[in-house]
Design an enzyme around this catalytic site. Sequence first.
Site, PDB file in Angstrom:
ATOM      1  N   CYS A 183      51.054  61.383  36.299  1.00  0.00           N
ATOM      2  CA  CYS A 183      50.707  60.688  37.540  1.00  0.00           C
ATOM      3  C   CYS A 183      50.915  61.640  38.719  1.00  0.00           C
ATOM      4  O   CYS A 183      51.959  61.621  39.379  1.00  0.00           O
ATOM      5  CB  CYS A 183      51.562  59.423  37.697  1.00  0.00           C
ATOM      6  SG  CYS A 183      51.053  58.444  39.122  1.00  0.00           S
ATOM      7  N   THR A 439      52.424  32.631  43.074  1.00  0.00           N
ATOM      8  CA  THR A 439      51.164  31.911  42.828  1.00  0.00           C
ATOM      9  C   THR A 439      50.628  31.363  44.138  1.00  0.00           C
ATOM     10  O   THR A 439      51.397  31.057  45.056  1.00  0.00           O
ATOM     11  CB  THR A 439      51.343  30.750  41.825  1.00  0.00           C
ATOM     12  OG1 THR A 439      50.065  30.162  41.592  1.00  0.00           O
ATOM     13  CG2 THR A 439      52.305  29.687  42.337  1.00  0.00           C
ATOM     14  N   THR A 442      45.462  29.291  42.888  1.00  0.00           N
ATOM     15  CA  THR A 442      44.002  29.473  42.862  1.00  0.00           C
ATOM     16  C   THR A 442      43.626  30.277  41.621  1.00  0.00           C
ATOM     17  O   THR A 442      44.434  31.039  41.093  1.00  0.00           O
ATOM     18  CB  THR A 442      43.505  30.270  44.088  1.00  0.00           C
ATOM     19  OG1 THR A 442      44.173  31.534  44.102  1.00  0.00           O
ATOM     20  CG2 THR A 442      43.786  29.540  45.380  1.00  0.00           C
ATOM     21  N   THR A 451      48.826  27.915  37.530  1.00  0.00           N
ATOM     22  CA  THR A 451      48.544  29.133  36.731  1.00  0.00           C
ATOM     23  C   THR A 451      49.761  29.593  35.922  1.00  0.00           C
ATOM     24  O   THR A 451      49.743  30.681  35.358  1.00  0.00           O
ATOM     25  CB  THR A 451      48.103  30.289  37.655  1.00  0.00           C
ATOM     26  OG1 THR A 451      49.162  30.533  38.613  1.00  0.00           O
ATOM     27  CG2 THR A 451      46.826  29.956  38.407  1.00  0.00           C
ATOM     28  N   GLU A 516      43.723  38.929  43.046  1.00  0.00           N
ATOM     29  CA  GLU A 516      44.203  38.386  41.767  1.00  0.00           C
ATOM     30  C   GLU A 516      44.397  39.499  40.741  1.00  0.00           C
ATOM     31  O   GLU A 516      45.322  39.456  39.927  1.00  0.00           O
ATOM     32  CB  GLU A 516      43.215  37.317  41.257  1.00  0.00           C
ATOM     33  CG  GLU A 516      43.231  36.069  42.143  1.00  0.00           C
ATOM     34  CD  GLU A 516      42.127  35.062  41.819  1.00  0.00           C
ATOM     35  OE1 GLU A 516      42.466  33.909  41.509  1.00  0.00           O
ATOM     36  OE2 GLU A 516      40.932  35.411  41.884  1.00  0.00           O
TER      37      GLU A 516
END
Length: 545
Positions: A183, A439, A442, A451, A516
């Site tokens: 990385c 959360t 949605t 969820t 999301e």
Amino acid sequence: MEGGPMEGEVRWDGLCSRDAAARAAALEAIAQAVLRRGRSVPSDPLLAPAARDGLSPVLARLLMLSKRCPFPDVREKSEAILGRVQELGIRIPRPLGHGPSRFIPEKEQMIQVGSEGTMMHTLFADCFATLGRLDNVTLVMVFHPQYLESFLKTQHYLLQMDGPLPLHYRHYIGIMAAARHQCSYLVNLHVNDFLHVGGDPKWLNGLENAPQKLQNLGELNKMLAHRPWLITKEHIEHLLKTEENSWSLAELIHAVVLLTHYHSLASFTFGCGISPEIDCEGGHTFRPPSVSNYCICDITNGYHAAEEIHASPTGSIPSTESVCEVEALMEKMKQLQACRDEEEASQEEMATRFEREKRESMFVCSSEDEESAPTRDVSRHFEDTSYGYKDFSRHGMHVPTFRVQDYSWEDHGYSLVNRLYPDVGQLLDEKFHIAYNLTYNTMAMHKDVDTSMLRRAIWNYIHCMFGIRYDDYDYGEINQLLDRSFKVYIKTVVCTPEKTTKRMYDGFWRQFAHSEKVHVNLLLVEARMQAELLYALRAITRYMT
């Protein structure tokens, strides 16, 4: 300023001040030093950047400040200084790429620096005052401010507050950890930080040039990153009992938390396609823009807009297929909830389902071997580059089962960390909880959705790949909720993040928002970090008892 004869002439620290007058004085001093040097440079347009006697890194830093500093006065003055340098006939740098992430179009980024609200400005200013930069990781995590705040607080504590390890050791351990996954983004940041806190540049020529004490950490770094289930109390004993190069328990806990933090942050960096920082290698160019906005030299260096060809489906016009994907997933969640309410599988059946999922997770791999982001070779920072997760799964070796009932973060790991490195257990615990419970109710275009079932499936699937089992969880749910493209993405980001591609990112949850998908990455980061910590802390506990 490290590197080049301008070192010592330019002081950046004053720009981090909350006091506008102190910032103005620092900017004036920087302007004078830069223009003094600029006037002594021959204004030859063909002059290579390196020949400008150390001016190039300073100009790249000013470019970064003009785009990324949360203080408007610093942004404007940095831009003005670059303008004056250009008037002297010296070529100035311009940014490469489009925003903090290669995967998320800049116009869909959560916040542009300079347009943030009051609360976010405070967070950005805190971050800049602490680190001297507002990095791309922060600008992508800002989709989730509650998590970002906890993340920055924890990272600040690990790197800068009182603790068992000296500051330069902390950054060097960050380099060692990030280098396990090639990385270069994180390695570059921490090389600069390491030098800034007085680290010996010779150590950067390879692990064999660092003190023996850090070299001894190489084996633990390697196992934690790729096969944490192999860590035993003997490995711990070796580090704690090596005569003059031994680690104390407190130092070792600090090192383990840093290693796991940077292994999982490498996952986030690749999983979200984080772009190089503007002032780092690959983040800017001194070449003039060509007609098509990038020149052939950039293309040959790998800095091209190839990914723009596969326009991101996330956020584009909903296709019927991807809309159906969301509906189907919600329907499965409903059915599973109904099944849970009706019957419960026996303990034997639950154990069988776990073993099946664990075995299957070994064979989840990407069918494509496309080029991932170009990275410079950072393998010199660690040994045994052939050691990775892949070798293990290819040989079908058995991962033993780690039962959370026998050793968990809540009941065992948390208190061990807090005892040996006060407050860090608390900070980590808060960060795990925020990621796990975060959360907005949605799912894509749907609101008021619970969820929790989906978040738990993602978290438990990652732990399952590490052999970690929750007795009360039905692993049959994972196959119902996570499709193949999603599993490939999860496994790649968690186990071999350097192989993550934009196609994989675009290919899962096609109708979901970028926020999301970043949320998914937060779950991956924290579940991975906790899994690594559980194995290391269990070995330390066994050594102590």
